[in-house]
Design a protein around this motif. Structure first.
Motif, PDB file in Angstrom:
ATOM      1  N   GLN A  69       2.396 -10.538   1.557  1.00 45.05           N
ATOM      2  CA  GLN A  69       2.849 -10.899   0.408  1.00 45.05           C
ATOM      3  C   GLN A  69       2.708 -10.034  -0.709  1.00 45.05           C
ATOM      4  O   GLN A  69       3.603 -10.058  -1.787  1.00 45.05           O
ATOM      5  N   GLY A 153      -4.337  -3.787  -3.672  1.00 42.54           N
ATOM      6  CA  GLY A 153      -5.814  -4.126  -3.133  1.00 42.54           C
ATOM      7  C   GLY A 153      -6.176  -2.779  -2.635  1.00 42.54           C
ATOM      8  O   GLY A 153      -7.366  -2.275  -2.943  1.00 42.54           O
ATOM      9  N   SER A 154      -5.161  -1.852  -2.067  1.00 45.94           N
ATOM     10  CA  SER A 154      -5.799  -0.529  -1.291  1.00 45.94           C
ATOM     11  C   SER A 154      -5.643   0.434  -2.462  1.00 45.94           C
ATOM     12  O   SER A 154      -6.640   1.261  -2.815  1.00 45.94           O
ATOM     13  N   CYS A 188      -8.532  -4.190   2.284  1.00 47.18           N
ATOM     14  CA  CYS A 188      -7.778  -4.761   3.556  1.00 47.18           C
ATOM     15  C   CYS A 188      -8.176  -3.898   4.765  1.00 47.18           C
ATOM     16  O   CYS A 188      -7.140  -3.355   5.450  1.00 47.18           O
ATOM     17  N   ARG A 279       2.751   1.072   5.496  1.00 45.34           N
ATOM     18  CA  ARG A 279       4.158   1.003   5.390  1.00 45.34           C
ATOM     19  C   ARG A 279       4.761   2.220   4.945  1.00 45.34           C
ATOM     20  O   ARG A 279       4.492   2.778   3.843  1.00 45.34           O
TER      21      ARG A 279
HETATM   22  S1  SF4 Z   1      -4.212  -4.028   0.418  1.00 45.54           S
HETATM   23 FE1  SF4 Z   1      -2.504  -4.253   1.734  1.00 45.54          FE
HETATM   24  S2  SF4 Z   1      -2.695  -5.793   3.471  1.00 45.54           S
HETATM   25 FE2  SF4 Z   1      -4.098  -6.018   1.613  1.00 45.54          FE
HETATM   26  S3  SF4 Z   1      -2.845  -7.450   0.384  1.00 45.54           S
HETATM   27 FE3  SF4 Z   1      -2.474  -5.440  -0.493  1.00 45.54          FE
HETATM   28  S4  SF4 Z   1      -0.903  -4.838   0.703  1.00 45.54           S
HETATM   29 FE4  SF4 Z   1      -1.288  -6.574   1.742  1.00 45.54          FE
END
Ligand code: SF4
Length: 295
Positions: A69, A153-154, A188, A279
């Motif tokens: 998402q 998140g990353s 993640c 990605r």
């Molecule tokens: S860190 Fe990566 S897998 Fe996790 S929510 Fe963000 S984009 Fe999606």
């Protein structure tokens, strides 16, 4: 002769397709690493997490919809053709901007870019310095575009340290370990660690992100950095954070390093963490307007 076939329309089309590809299918090196991790896990919880991730990847590819998402913010790298005959950087920027807005509508992408203070959202993933485009000189006859959509998140687990030169490789390893422990399950995992060493504060950060464009099964061409990538990958995978931070054997899918020479009194180390949804997509654009896509 300046190309009259590579127009802004060609670059816009390539931008839309790059974003669609990056968001809906992962490069083979990442999928292979996730499958290997799934086979290696023996505990139920991490194995289930990896199975869910692999199922998610299959579903996204089959359905042609984004695998997460959070479709990230649009970060691009453009290697200009040697003779500068294909298109000017300003025309390329305009075309990529139009392509990002179009992709937001039709892929579709979540409109993630907001004003940093007012938080107002233009709604199409554009804005001040967005999409962000790194222009790089090259000795090739063609133009090359790469996209690296980056989720928050990353990205929020990125870190920079201006360690002292006397801390050397030991200091680099300690900083990487501290950053990974601090990140825990937030980015993640299983993750890819992009590490930039040297240059200046901003250069090391840029290198850390650029390193994530390299397939994780390709080691650095300098044996010293290739050995450091392998060592960090092996040692840090024993840390036990595991898939989605729930414990297990696989915390990392890969470690990529890029470096630059730096000031004699400095040793910048930057870390850009990439989540399992690693990605990326590339396109080569020839002077005749032909587009060749890849990872
Ligand atoms: S860190 Fe990566 S897998 Fe996790 S929510 Fe963000 S984009 Fe999606």
């Amino acid at each position: 002769m300046v190309s009259d076939t590579v127009t802004e329309v060609v670059i816009e089309k390539a931008t839309v397709e790059l974003l669609r590809r990056a968001e809906t299918r992962l490069p083979i090196d990442i999928v292979t690493a996730l499958e290997k991790a799934y086979k290696a896990e023996t505990e139920e919880i991490p194995k289930t997490q990896l199975k869910n991730i692999l199922n998610n990847i299959d579903l996204a590819k089959e359905s042609n919809i984004p695998m997460c998402q959070d479709t990230g913010i649009p970060v691009f790298f453009v290697w200009l053709d040697k003779a500068g005959l294909i298109l000017s950087p300003s025309a390329i920027s305009d075309a990529i901007g139009s392509g990002v807005a179009r992709a937001t509508e039709i892929v579709p992408l979540r409109p993630n870019t907001v004003h940093p203070i007012t938080r107002s959202n233009p709604g199409d993933n554009t804005g001040e310095h967005m999409p962000y485009i790194n222009f790089i000189p090259s000795d090739k006859e063609y133009l090359e575009l790469a996209v690296l959509p980056k989720g928050a998140g990353s990205e929020n687990m990125s870190a920079l340290s201006m360690i002292t030169p006397t801390q050397g490789v030991k200091g680099i390893k300690q900083f990487v370990l501290d950053t990974l422990l601090h990140a825990g399950g937030k980015p993640c995992p299983p993750i890819i660690l992009g590490i930039g060493i040297g240059g200046s504060a901003d250069i090391s950060m840029k290198l850390a992100k650029e390193s994530l464009l390299r397939p994780i099964d390709q080691r650095h061409s300098d044996p010293q950095f290739a050995a450091l990538e392998l060592e960090l990958y092996e040692v840090l995978n024993d840390i036990g954070i595991g898939p989605m931070g729930l414990g297990g054997k696989t915390t990392l899918l890969g470690v990529n390093i890029e470096f630059a020479h730096c000031h004699t009194a400095s040793l910048p180390v930057a870390i850009n963490i990439q989540c399992w949804a690693s990605r990326r997509a590339r396109a080569k654009i020839s002077i005749d307007g032909a587009i060749e896509y890849g990872d």
